[in-house]
Design a protein around this motif. Structure first.
Motif, PDB file in Angstrom:
ATOM      1  N   VAL A 137       0.848  -1.193   0.000  1.00 40.94           N
ATOM      2  CA  VAL A 137       0.000   0.000   0.000  1.00 40.94           C
ATOM      3  C   VAL A 137       0.883   1.243   0.000  1.00 40.94           C
ATOM      4  O   VAL A 137       1.834   1.338   0.783  1.00 40.94           O
ATOM      5  N   LYS A 138       0.562   2.182  -0.874  1.00 51.29           N
ATOM      6  CA  LYS A 138       1.214   3.491  -0.883  1.00 51.29           C
ATOM      7  C   LYS A 138       0.168   4.545  -0.524  1.00 51.29           C
ATOM      8  O   LYS A 138      -0.934   4.534  -1.066  1.00 51.29           O
ATOM      9  N   VAL A 139       0.536   5.431   0.386  1.00 52.11           N
ATOM     10  CA  VAL A 139      -0.394   6.449   0.874  1.00 52.11           C
ATOM     11  C   VAL A 139       0.254   7.826   0.755  1.00 52.11           C
ATOM     12  O   VAL A 139       1.351   8.051   1.280  1.00 52.11           O
ATOM     13  N   PHE A 140      -0.421   8.733   0.084  1.00 52.39           N
ATOM     14  CA  PHE A 140      -0.008  10.132   0.024  1.00 52.39           C
ATOM     15  C   PHE A 140      -1.098  10.961   0.703  1.00 52.39           C
ATOM     16  O   PHE A 140      -2.286  10.799   0.412  1.00 52.39           O
ATOM     17  N   SER A 141      -0.718  11.846   1.606  1.00 57.23           N
ATOM     18  CA  SER A 141      -1.719  12.666   2.293  1.00 57.23           C
ATOM     19  C   SER A 141      -1.235  14.099   2.440  1.00 57.23           C
ATOM     20  O   SER A 141      -0.033  14.374   2.482  1.00 57.23           O
ATOM     21  N   PHE A 142      -2.205  14.997   2.532  1.00 56.27           N
ATOM     22  CA  PHE A 142      -1.921  16.432   2.685  1.00 56.27           C
ATOM     23  C   PHE A 142      -2.971  17.038   3.599  1.00 56.27           C
ATOM     24  O   PHE A 142      -4.177  16.810   3.415  1.00 56.27           O
ATOM     25  N   ASN A 143      -2.530  17.782   4.611  1.00 56.96           N
ATOM     26  CA  ASN A 143      -3.426  18.450   5.549  1.00 56.96           C
ATOM     27  C   ASN A 143      -3.083  19.927   5.626  1.00 56.96           C
ATOM     28  O   ASN A 143      -1.898  20.293   5.676  1.00 56.96           O
ATOM     29  N   LEU A 144      -4.115  20.753   5.684  1.00 56.16           N
ATOM     30  CA  LEU A 144      -3.946  22.193   5.822  1.00 56.16           C
ATOM     31  C   LEU A 144      -4.943  22.677   6.872  1.00 56.16           C
ATOM     32  O   LEU A 144      -6.153  22.480   6.721  1.00 56.16           O
ATOM     33  N   ASP A 145      -4.426  23.279   7.955  1.00 59.27           N
ATOM     34  CA  ASP A 145      -5.272  23.689   9.075  1.00 59.27           C
ATOM     35  C   ASP A 145      -5.005  25.152   9.429  1.00 59.27           C
ATOM     36  O   ASP A 145      -3.846  25.599   9.455  1.00 59.27           O
ATOM     37  N   PHE A 146      -6.091  25.873   9.736  1.00 58.60           N
ATOM     38  CA  PHE A 146      -6.004  27.292  10.082  1.00 58.60           C
ATOM     39  C   PHE A 146      -6.702  27.539  11.416  1.00 58.60           C
ATOM     40  O   PHE A 146      -7.693  26.883  11.749  1.00 58.60           O
ATOM     41  N   ILE A 147      -6.191  28.500  12.170  1.00 55.70           N
ATOM     42  CA  ILE A 147      -6.811  28.965  13.411  1.00 55.70           C
ATOM     43  C   ILE A 147      -6.961  30.476  13.331  1.00 55.70           C
ATOM     44  O   ILE A 147      -6.009  31.185  12.982  1.00 55.70           O
ATOM     45  N   LYS A 148      -8.164  30.962  13.653  1.00 52.69           N
ATOM     46  CA  LYS A 148      -8.422  32.401  13.664  1.00 52.69           C
ATOM     47  C   LYS A 148      -9.148  32.774  14.946  1.00 52.69           C
ATOM     48  O   LYS A 148     -10.209  32.224  15.273  1.00 52.69           O
ATOM     49  N   LEU A 164     -12.175  30.317  15.489  1.00 54.23           N
ATOM     50  CA  LEU A 164     -12.574  29.630  14.274  1.00 54.23           C
ATOM     51  C   LEU A 164     -11.423  28.735  13.816  1.00 54.23           C
ATOM     52  O   LEU A 164     -10.289  29.202  13.666  1.00 54.23           O
ATOM     53  N   ASN A 165     -11.707  27.455  13.626  1.00 54.19           N
ATOM     54  CA  ASN A 165     -10.747  26.508  13.065  1.00 54.19           C
ATOM     55  C   ASN A 165     -11.308  25.976  11.755  1.00 54.19           C
ATOM     56  O   ASN A 165     -12.489  25.598  11.691  1.00 54.19           O
ATOM     57  N   TYR A 166     -10.481  25.901  10.733  1.00 47.70           N
ATOM     58  CA  TYR A 166     -10.944  25.347   9.464  1.00 47.70           C
ATOM     59  C   TYR A 166      -9.760  24.767   8.701  1.00 47.70           C
ATOM     60  O   TYR A 166      -8.589  25.083   8.986  1.00 47.70           O
ATOM     61  N   GLY A 167     -10.067  23.915   7.749  1.00 43.75           N
ATOM     62  CA  GLY A 167      -8.988  23.289   6.996  1.00 43.75           C
ATOM     63  C   GLY A 167      -9.497  22.243   6.033  1.00 43.75           C
ATOM     64  O   GLY A 167     -10.713  22.066   5.844  1.00 43.75           O
ATOM     65  N   LEU A 168      -8.570  21.521   5.436  1.00 42.87           N
ATOM     66  CA  LEU A 168      -8.908  20.471   4.482  1.00 42.87           C
ATOM     67  C   LEU A 168      -7.861  19.370   4.549  1.00 42.87           C
ATOM     68  O   LEU A 168      -6.739  19.568   5.045  1.00 42.87           O
ATOM     69  N   ASP A 169      -8.231  18.197   4.043  1.00 48.05           N
ATOM     70  CA  ASP A 169      -7.293  17.076   3.988  1.00 48.05           C
ATOM     71  C   ASP A 169      -7.543  16.267   2.719  1.00 48.05           C
ATOM     72  O   ASP A 169      -8.685  16.130   2.256  1.00 48.05           O
TER      73      ASP A 169
END
Length: 273
Positions: free
Chosen positions: A89-100, A108-113
């Motif tokens: 198994v090969k896994v590529f992941s990306f996370n982006l998180d923001f705090i305001k 406010l917390n928001y982001g994507l994965d």
């Protein structure tokens, strides 16, 4: 701030003792039943920034690559044929998180994965005497599988009045799965591939009431959503003379939950009830 992480691990063979202790006609059923070495390679890099801007006060960004390998080796007592199943198994992941941080102690917390999975499964029967190798039933689709997921979330926390705290959350999740079966004559399925493309919104709402310095009441309403994965959809497995075959009609699972709790601190916060 930039942090990097590299990990490399493996193991010895791991005997499946419950199967090795399985007797038939007063004799062990298996001469060997081992999980092969569990191999794992991981590399990730994380970048963090704390700077007050119009859209965020802090951000965190993480990119990760993983390569995993698991295997199973088994041979019945007195048999010359050793079965091997190998999964990579090969896994590529990306996370982006923001705090305001907002006015009036609101946050406010928001982001994507993003996650990309590639699954390769192979299997063979090897005669230990003649060294002849034949194809065997793979644990997962022999033509390969992929599962890609996307998610975006938003949470909001705020103290409303002096004794109330509000927590709100929302998330959208989406998954695309594809599994392919190459014809090998070992078994016949009514389909050659499985495809899944589905998404859903989930959310939660929580309220905390602080009646006093030692007395709190919490209430939460939430929804949850589980997407079937490659193991759920596409696994092929023999057990007790029966073969578990894939199901191309699985649907996502939904959960609706509610919770009400209360807590009381006693003996100068040494005990909580």
């Amino acid at each position: 701030i930039i942090n990097s992480n590299f990990q490399l691990s493996t193991s010895s063979n791991i005997p499946r003792f419950d199967n090795l202790n399985d007797y038939r006609n007063d004799e062990p059923r298996w001469a060997e039943w081992n999980y092969g070495p569990q191999k794992r390679t991981l590399f990730s890099i994380n970048a963090q920034q704390k700077q007050k801007t119009r859209y965020y006060d802090a951000l965190s960004m993480t990119a990760t690559y993983q390569a995993l390998e698991e295997s199973r080796f088994k041979r019945q007592l007195y048999s010359e044929v050793r079965n091997a199943q190998v999964e990579k198994v090969k896994v590529f992941s990306f996370n982006l998180d923001f705090i305001k941080h907002l006015e009036n102690q609101a946050q406010l917390n928001y982001g994507l994965d993003l996650v990309f999975n590639d699954v390769r499964s192979s299997a063979s029967d090897r005669n230990l005497v003649t060294r002849e190798i034949n194809d065997a039933i793979t644990r997962y689709p022999n033509g390969g599988s992929s599962m890609n997921t996307f998610g975006a979330y938003l949470t909001y926390k705020k103290d409303i009045r002096e004794n109330f705290r509000l927590d709100l959350g929302a998330r959208y999740s989406h998954a695309v799965l594809a599994s392919n079966y190459d014809e090998n004559g070992l078994f016949d399925l009514p389909f050659d591939n499985i495809e899944f493309n589905n998404g859903a919104f989930t959310g939660s709402a929580g309220l905390v009431y602080k009646a006093s310095d030692t007395w709190r009441i919490n209430a939460v309403l939430a929804t949850a959503y589980r997407i079937p994965n490659v193991d759920d959809f596409a696994k092929v497995r023999e057990n007790g003379g029966f073969v578990i075959i894939p199901n191309d009609e699985l649907k996502p699972e939904y959960v609706y939950s509610g919770e009400l709790s209360t807590s009381k601190d006693l003996l100068n916060e040494k005990v909580q009830l």
